[in-house]
Design a protein around this motif. Structure first.
Motif, PDB file in Angstrom:
ATOM      1  N   GLY A  88      72.852  16.661 127.862  1.00  0.00           N
ATOM      2  CA  GLY A  88      72.820  16.198 129.236  1.00  0.00           C
ATOM      3  C   GLY A  88      72.729  17.336 130.230  1.00  0.00           C
ATOM      4  N   GLU A  89      72.391  17.008 131.453  1.00  0.00           N
ATOM      5  CA  GLU A  89      72.385  17.945 132.576  1.00  0.00           C
ATOM      6  C   GLU A  89      72.607  17.156 133.849  1.00  0.00           C
ATOM      7  OE1 GLU A  89      68.741  19.973 133.439  1.00  0.00           O
ATOM      8  OE2 GLU A  89      67.528  18.156 133.237  1.00  0.00           O
ATOM      9  N   GLY A  90      73.029  17.840 134.886  1.00  0.00           N
ATOM     10  CA  GLY A  90      73.275  17.148 136.139  1.00  0.00           C
ATOM     11  C   GLY A  90      73.724  18.112 137.214  1.00  0.00           C
ATOM     12  N   GLY A  91      74.335  17.573 138.257  1.00  0.00           N
ATOM     13  CA  GLY A  91      74.791  18.399 139.366  1.00  0.00           C
ATOM     14  C   GLY A  91      73.969  18.173 140.624  1.00  0.00           C
ATOM     15  N   ILE A 134      79.557  20.391 141.499  1.00  0.00           N
ATOM     16  CA  ILE A 134      78.908  21.379 140.635  1.00  0.00           C
ATOM     17  C   ILE A 134      77.418  21.396 140.970  1.00  0.00           C
ATOM     18  CG2 ILE A 134      78.348  22.003 138.248  1.00  0.00           C
ATOM     19  CD1 ILE A 134      80.945  20.491 137.443  1.00  0.00           C
ATOM     20  N   ASP A 135      76.873  22.570 141.180  1.00  0.00           N
ATOM     21  CA  ASP A 135      75.462  22.654 141.570  1.00  0.00           C
ATOM     22  C   ASP A 135      74.526  22.344 140.408  1.00  0.00           C
ATOM     23  OD1 ASP A 135      75.213  23.907 144.505  1.00  0.00           O
ATOM     24  OD2 ASP A 135      76.977  24.722 143.517  1.00  0.00           O
ATOM     25  N   TYR A 136      74.877  22.836 139.246  1.00  0.00           N
ATOM     26  CA  TYR A 136      74.053  22.529 138.080  1.00  0.00           C
ATOM     27  C   TYR A 136      74.887  22.697 136.823  1.00  0.00           C
ATOM     28  CZ  TYR A 136      70.195  22.543 134.694  1.00  0.00           C
ATOM     29  OH  TYR A 136      69.376  22.253 133.627  1.00  0.00           O
ATOM     30  N   TRP A 137      74.734  21.770 135.893  1.00  0.00           N
ATOM     31  CA  TRP A 137      75.374  21.913 134.595  1.00  0.00           C
ATOM     32  C   TRP A 137      74.419  21.436 133.513  1.00  0.00           C
ATOM     33  CZ3 TRP A 137      76.039  17.873 131.185  1.00  0.00           C
ATOM     34  CH2 TRP A 137      75.943  16.569 131.709  1.00  0.00           C
ATOM     35  N   TYR A 189      78.108  26.757 142.069  1.00  0.00           N
ATOM     36  CA  TYR A 189      78.854  26.660 140.815  1.00  0.00           C
ATOM     37  C   TYR A 189      77.959  26.120 139.706  1.00  0.00           C
ATOM     38  CZ  TYR A 189      82.919  25.985 137.773  1.00  0.00           C
ATOM     39  OH  TYR A 189      83.825  26.061 136.743  1.00  0.00           O
ATOM     40  N   ILE A 190      77.843  26.898 138.640  1.00  0.00           N
ATOM     41  CA  ILE A 190      76.989  26.552 137.504  1.00  0.00           C
ATOM     42  C   ILE A 190      77.833  26.549 136.231  1.00  0.00           C
ATOM     43  CG2 ILE A 190      75.022  27.293 136.088  1.00  0.00           C
ATOM     44  CD1 ILE A 190      73.903  28.642 138.642  1.00  0.00           C
ATOM     45  N   ILE A 191      77.708  25.506 135.419  1.00  0.00           N
ATOM     46  CA  ILE A 191      78.437  25.415 134.152  1.00  0.00           C
ATOM     47  C   ILE A 191      77.436  25.289 133.014  1.00  0.00           C
ATOM     48  CG2 ILE A 191      80.086  24.110 132.768  1.00  0.00           C
ATOM     49  CD1 ILE A 191      81.484  23.251 135.274  1.00  0.00           C
TER      50      ILE A 191
END
Length: 333
Positions: free
Chosen positions: A12-15, A153-156, A131-133
Motif C-alpha cells: 500500500g501507499e498513501g498520504g 503524513i505526506d507520503y508513506w 513527513y515520509i514513512i
C-alpha cells in the motif's frame, strides 16, 4: 520524485501527496504592489469572501512566498498557508524564513514503537514539516498504525526493500525539504528549533538524549571525531544539497560512510538547539559498539577513501589502541 514507482509485493501507499497536497519552503517579503498580495479567501461557514490581507494574516504589507530551490520567492503562498504561518509567527517578528524540513521514518514490523515516533513528529509546533514513512512490507500491525495517521503524513509506502539503507535511500529520493533528518521507529523528536537551521549553512548535529543511559550529549560531526566515533544518525540534520544516497556496498556502516562524505565538504562543526530523544538503540547504534577488527578495518578504509591519509592515520592509531587494550585484557583474564 514525488511517488515511488510500483513494485512487486507492495502492500500500500498513501498520504497527503496522493491527494494532491504538496509542501514548500517559504520566505517573507514586502509586497510592493497590491497585485502581489494574496487573493481573498472564502469563509466556508458564511460563504462570504474575506480579505486575505487582514491583520490576522499579514502585517506591514508583508506576505509569505513559496521559494524555489535557491530559496528565492516565486509566488505568494495560498491564503490558508498565510494564515497558518502567521498564527505560528505571532509575537515572533524576527522570523522571515520557514524552510521545509523533511523527517523520514524507516520501519519494519515496528508496531510496538512506531506510534510514539509518529506522534513525536506530527505534534511539533513548527508548521512546515514534510513527513515520509518507508515501511519494509511489515507483517504485523505497522501499516494499520500508519493509516491511522496518514492525514498528517505526506507520503508513506509499504513494500519489500533490501535493508535499512535501501529504505532510507527511498526516503531521500522522495524528499523535497531543505533539511533532512532520519527519525526511525523507536526514536522520538522532542524539539524542532527551525531558527537554528535557518542560521546554519551546512549539515549539522545537535543535542540528543538516550533514554537507556539518561544522558544528554552533544554530538560532533567533524573529521577528527569520525576517526574514532560515529554520531547517531538521529542527531544529524542534513542539508539536502549535501546529502547523497547511502552506499549499499556498506550494509552495516553506510551511515558512517555517508557522514564522512558530508563532513569532507565542511571543516567547521555546527551545533544547534535541537533535542533528539533516542528511545531505542537500533541497528546503527549497535554497530557503533562493534569493536571487531573487521569492522575497524572497514571504517578505516572509508576514512582513507573520503577524508584522506592524515585522518586515516589517526583512525588506524585509534584502532590499534583498541586492539592493544583487548590483547592486554585477554592476558589479564
Amino acid at each position: 520524485m514525488l511517488f515511488l514507482p510500483g513494485t512487486e509485493g507492495r502492500k500500500g501507499e498513501g498520504g497527503l501527496r496522493t491527494e494532491g497536497y504538496f509542501k514548500h519552503s517559504y520566505v517573507k517579503r514586502e509586497c510592493e504592489r497590491e497585485s502581489e498580495r494574496p487573493n481573498t479567501v472564502t469563509d466556508t461557514n458564511t460563504n462570504t469572501n474575506t480579505n486575505a490581507n487582514t491583520s490576522h494574516l499579514t502585517s506591514n504589507n508583508n506576505s509569505w512566498y513559496i521559494t524555489d530551490s535557491d530559496n528565492k520567492p516565486i509566488k505568494p503562498a495560498p491564503p490558508e498557508i498565510q494564515q497558518k504561518i502567521n498564527q505560528y509567527t505571532t509575537n515572533q517578528s524576527t522570523i522571515n524564513q520557514l524552510p521545509l524540513i523533511s523527517i523520514i521514518t524507516v520501519v519494519f514490523n515496528g508496531e510496538e514503537y512506531l506510534e510514539e515516533t509518529i506522534l513525536s513528529v506530527i505534534n511539533q509546533t513548527y508548521p512546515n514539516v514534510e513527513y515520509i514513512i518507508i515501511d519494509g512490507g511489515s507483517t504485523d500491525g505497522t501499516v494499520d498504525i500508519i493509516k491511522k495517521y496518514e492525514h498528517a503524513i505526506d507520503y508513506w509506502v509499504s513494500e519489500p526493500d533490501k535493508g535499512i539503507y535501501d529504505a532510507m535511500n527511498k526516503g531521500i529520493k522522495l524528499l523535497t525539504g531543505e533539511w533532512v533528518n532520519f527519525m526511525n521507529a523507536g526514536d522520538k523528536l522532542l524539539y524542532l528549533d527551525h531558527l537554528s537551521l535557518v542560521n546554519c549553512k551546512t549539515t549539522n548535529t545537535c543535542y540528543y538524549v538516550k533514554e537507556t543511559e539518561k544522558l544528554k550529549k552533544k554530538e560532533s560531526l567533524t573529521k577528527l571525531y569520525l576517526t574514532h566515533n560515529t554520531p547517531c544518525h538521529q542527531s544529524v540534520f542534513y542539508l539536502r544539497k549535501e546529502l547523497e544516497l547511502y552506499d549499499l556496498n556498506y550494509p552495516i556502516i553506510a551511515d558512517f560512510e555517508q557522514m564522512t562524505r558530508v563532513c569532507s565538504k565542511s571543516f567547521k562543526p555546527v551545533y544547534t538547539k535541537h533535542l533528539i530523544f533516542s528511545a531505542e538503540a537500533g541497528f546503527s547504534y549497535e554497530n557503533t559498539k562493534d569493536k571487531s577488527w573487521k569492522n575497524l578495518k572497514a571504517r578505516n578504509y572509508i576514512v582513507k577513501k573520503n577524508m584522506g591519509l592524515f585522518y586515516f592515520t589517526l583512525a588506524l592509531l585509534h584502532s590499534l589502541r583498541i586492539k592493544f587494550k583487548k590483547i592486554l585484557s585477554n592476558l589479564w583474564d
